[in-house]
Enzyme design. Sequence first.
Site, PDB file in Angstrom:
ATOM      1  N   HIS A  22       0.654  -1.165  -0.644  1.00 27.27           N
ATOM      2  CA  HIS A  22       0.301   0.509   0.227  1.00 27.27           C
ATOM      3  C   HIS A  22       0.835   1.632  -0.297  1.00 27.27           C
ATOM      4  O   HIS A  22       2.149   1.138   0.740  1.00 27.27           O
ATOM      5  CB  HIS A  22      -0.526   0.816   1.706  1.00 27.27           C
ATOM      6  CG  HIS A  22      -1.883   0.777   1.010  1.00 27.27           C
ATOM      7  ND1 HIS A  22      -2.044   2.503   1.432  1.00 27.27           N
ATOM      8  CD2 HIS A  22      -3.218   0.689   0.358  1.00 27.27           C
ATOM      9  CE1 HIS A  22      -3.133   2.779   1.262  1.00 27.27           C
ATOM     10  NE2 HIS A  22      -3.766   1.991   0.444  1.00 27.27           N
ATOM     11  N   ASP A  39      -8.303  -5.325  -0.697  1.00 32.49           N
ATOM     12  CA  ASP A  39      -8.298  -6.480  -1.182  1.00 32.49           C
ATOM     13  C   ASP A  39      -8.074  -7.647  -0.898  1.00 32.49           C
ATOM     14  O   ASP A  39      -8.892  -9.030  -1.970  1.00 32.49           O
ATOM     15  CB  ASP A  39      -8.135  -5.884  -2.630  1.00 32.49           C
ATOM     16  CG  ASP A  39      -8.236  -4.371  -2.408  1.00 32.49           C
ATOM     17  OD1 ASP A  39      -9.457  -4.803  -2.713  1.00 32.49           O
ATOM     18  OD2 ASP A  39      -8.139  -3.848  -3.413  1.00 32.49           O
TER      19      ASP A  39
HETATM   20  N1  CMC Z   1       4.705  -7.268  -4.735  1.00 32.34           N
HETATM   21  C1  CMC Z   1       5.787  -7.432  -4.868  1.00 32.34           C
HETATM   22  N2  CMC Z   1       6.298  -6.583  -4.651  1.00 32.34           N
HETATM   23  C2  CMC Z   1       6.119  -5.314  -4.276  1.00 32.34           C
HETATM   24  C3  CMC Z   1       4.524  -5.431  -4.275  1.00 32.34           C
HETATM   25  C4  CMC Z   1       3.666  -6.372  -4.631  1.00 32.34           C
HETATM   26  N3  CMC Z   1       2.424  -6.668  -4.277  1.00 32.34           N
HETATM   27  N4  CMC Z   1       3.890  -4.132  -3.770  1.00 32.34           N
HETATM   28  C5  CMC Z   1       5.282  -2.927  -3.686  1.00 32.34           C
HETATM   29  N5  CMC Z   1       5.764  -4.479  -3.989  1.00 32.34           N
HETATM   30  C6  CMC Z   1       7.526  -3.759  -4.485  1.00 32.34           C
HETATM   31  C7  CMC Z   1       7.309  -3.075  -5.391  1.00 32.34           C
HETATM   32  O1  CMC Z   1       8.189  -3.618  -6.446  1.00 32.34           O
HETATM   33  C8  CMC Z   1       9.348  -1.915  -5.249  1.00 32.34           C
HETATM   34  O2  CMC Z   1       9.948  -2.539  -5.086  1.00 32.34           O
HETATM   35  P1  CMC Z   1      11.420  -1.297  -5.313  1.00 32.34           P
HETATM   36  O3  CMC Z   1      11.127  -0.442  -3.971  1.00 32.34           O
HETATM   37  O4  CMC Z   1      12.265  -2.737  -5.520  1.00 32.34           O
HETATM   38  O5  CMC Z   1      10.944  -0.704  -6.919  1.00 32.34           O
HETATM   39  C9  CMC Z   1       8.349  -1.492  -3.609  1.00 32.34           C
HETATM   40  O6  CMC Z   1       8.051  -2.790  -3.203  1.00 32.34           O
HETATM   41  C10 CMC Z   1       7.220  -0.110  -3.261  1.00 32.34           C
HETATM   42  O7  CMC Z   1       6.290   0.027  -4.078  1.00 32.34           O
HETATM   43  P2  CMC Z   1       5.985   0.583  -4.907  1.00 32.34           P
HETATM   44  O8  CMC Z   1       5.515   0.029  -5.946  1.00 32.34           O
HETATM   45  O9  CMC Z   1       7.011   1.908  -4.974  1.00 32.34           O
HETATM   46  O10 CMC Z   1       4.633   1.477  -3.994  1.00 32.34           O
HETATM   47  P3  CMC Z   1       3.790   2.144  -4.155  1.00 32.34           P
HETATM   48  O11 CMC Z   1       3.631   2.689  -2.718  1.00 32.34           O
HETATM   49  O12 CMC Z   1       3.888   2.703  -6.126  1.00 32.34           O
HETATM   50  O13 CMC Z   1       2.421   0.868  -4.615  1.00 32.34           O
HETATM   51  C11 CMC Z   1       0.338  -0.668  -4.929  1.00 32.34           C
HETATM   52  C12 CMC Z   1       1.302   0.691  -3.821  1.00 32.34           C
HETATM   53  C13 CMC Z   1      -0.736  -0.435  -3.558  1.00 32.34           C
HETATM   54  C14 CMC Z   1       0.052  -0.285  -6.197  1.00 32.34           C
HETATM   55  C15 CMC Z   1       1.642  -1.534  -4.447  1.00 32.34           C
HETATM   56  O14 CMC Z   1       1.435  -1.877  -3.206  1.00 32.34           O
HETATM   57  C16 CMC Z   1       1.104  -2.723  -5.587  1.00 32.34           C
HETATM   58  O15 CMC Z   1       1.232  -3.032  -6.377  1.00 32.34           O
HETATM   59  N6  CMC Z   1      -0.228  -3.788  -4.927  1.00 32.34           N
HETATM   60  C17 CMC Z   1      -0.886  -4.454  -5.278  1.00 32.34           C
HETATM   61  C18 CMC Z   1      -1.841  -4.299  -5.867  1.00 32.34           C
HETATM   62  C19 CMC Z   1      -2.727  -4.703  -4.706  1.00 32.34           C
HETATM   63  O16 CMC Z   1      -2.981  -5.193  -3.985  1.00 32.34           O
HETATM   64  N7  CMC Z   1      -3.572  -2.450  -4.752  1.00 32.34           N
HETATM   65  C20 CMC Z   1      -4.805  -2.345  -4.180  1.00 32.34           C
HETATM   66  C21 CMC Z   1      -4.365  -1.687  -2.768  1.00 32.34           C
HETATM   67  S1  CMC Z   1      -5.178  -0.629  -1.596  1.00 32.34           S
HETATM   68  C22 CMC Z   1      -6.903  -0.633  -2.021  1.00 32.34           C
HETATM   69  C23 CMC Z   1      -6.910   0.565  -2.971  1.00 32.34           C
HETATM   70  O17 CMC Z   1      -6.124   1.129  -2.606  1.00 32.34           O
HETATM   71  O18 CMC Z   1      -7.414   0.335  -4.213  1.00 32.34           O
END
Ligand code: CMC
Length: 440
Positions: free
Chosen positions: A316, A374
């Site tokens: 998140h 989720d």
């Molecule tokens: N699985 C594996 N690695 C992950 C995941 C995951 N679910 N989420 C984040 N990471 C890693 C990402 O690769 C990055 O690694 P590095 O620093 O080595 O590049 C690090 O953690 C930080 O992630 P980010 O993508 O920079 O974080 P963000 O704040 O931009 O994205 C997120 C947040 C929710 C989009 C992401 O965690 C994600 O894609 N999660 C899976 C999709 C998901 O479950 N979404 C629902 C979110 S909660 C409800 C809502 O808002 O609707």
Amino acid sequence: MQNGSQTEQPIPVTAELQYDGRTVTLPRIDPSMGDHGIGISRLRSETGMVSYDPGLANTASCRSAITYLDGENGVLMHHGYAIEDLAQHCVFLEVALLLITGTLPNREERSQFTRLMNKNSMLHEGMIQFFDNYPENSHPMAILSAMVVSLSSFYPEIAGPISEVPLDETVTNLLSKMRTIAAFSYKKSIGEPFVYPSHKLRYCENFLNMMFSSPVADYQIDPVVETTLNRFLILHADHEQNASTTVVRGVGSSGTNLYASIAAGISSLWGTLHGGANQAVIEMLEDIRNSGKRVKQIVEQAKDRSNPFRLMGFGHRVYKTYDPRARIAKQSCRELLDHLGIGRDPLLDIAVELEEAALADDYFLEKKLYPNVDFYTGITYRAMGIPTNMFTVMFALGRLPGWIAHWLEMRNDPEQRIVRPRQIYVGQKPRAFVPVQERG
Ligand code: CMC
């Protein structure tokens, strides 16, 4: 400047930015709780520079009094009430009113709101035929977004000053009719006749009845299913400046009407990184079950930077600990499965195993990736009989009062201007125009 909630030290009233031998003073913006801000609205005029913040991860785009979120400690509150209390003691419409008006309704206000919701629950018959023109395999989120923007052709925009709006017809129209649209889009997808809303039923009962009863068979509403649905809609009701809410505010900032702004929010929610994750979670769990892949394999795949796969329902932008909504959803999911006598759901078993494997893994611990809202909602909706492609519609129904509250707050905020960010241009420098006959 440091985070006020984490230090006893006095916080400076201004911050200074030094650049090219000049010092620019930036004012501090104080919260009632949480992060302080640094005002940069004069940054460009005083330095000729703009801020750069992809994904707006460090940018507060507004002052808001609706929702407080402490991602480090897993705290979520609406107008000062903890999500745990609201989910335990309220029905969804009370929380909707809390978000939109700022106070929990008393009995009389609640009844008055229910009457308004009933009055506005039917769709204009002219809209019903729209459903016929969608192909049977249409995603219900596409239908929902299109039908919500279409409401603006059939119903009036907010009448009178926005500051007096809360129970305005446009607001109740949206809250009540979006539920009808959601249920109708499902009926359309399975080729069954629409079941109209009933004044005799409460909000969640009405939705379940429109979804699952038919002219040939009544649907017995299970009170535990109704309670769980109320709770899940409450869990989704607002989450401050998330992607779809930011879209609703941004679209509305140009003066666009409420229906059209919300339709844009629905489209933003659809993505798998946002609300679409609840559908993606179930698809991931089903894939694990059907392919016989081991949970450890999936965790390794999610860690592999050369692989775009991510563990859906994990991580998140704001929570760096367990999402409080996920904790409630997990508990409610177990309670509902027990009540329905489903016993062991193989998908729940896989989800729990996946959670345990991820939370024991250094990659997830170091990056502070925990289950989000989720992760367990889809399994629960599935147990209620709601099909997978409706999961994100359920999220949208829950998020609707939050979107409305933010749209109204934005319109009433004297500091808000049309959303129009800057960019750092990295394209071509000026070059000579080449007539078509001379282009190679
Ligand atoms: N699985 C594996 N690695 C992950 C995941 C995951 N679910 N989420 C984040 N990471 C890693 C990402 O690769 C990055 O690694 P590095 O620093 O080595 O590049 C690090 O953690 C930080 O992630 P980010 O993508 O920079 O974080 P963000 O704040 O931009 O994205 C997120 C947040 C929710 C989009 C992401 O965690 C994600 O894609 N999660 C899976 C999709 C998901 O479950 N979404 C629902 C979110 S909660 C409800 C809502 O808002 O609707």
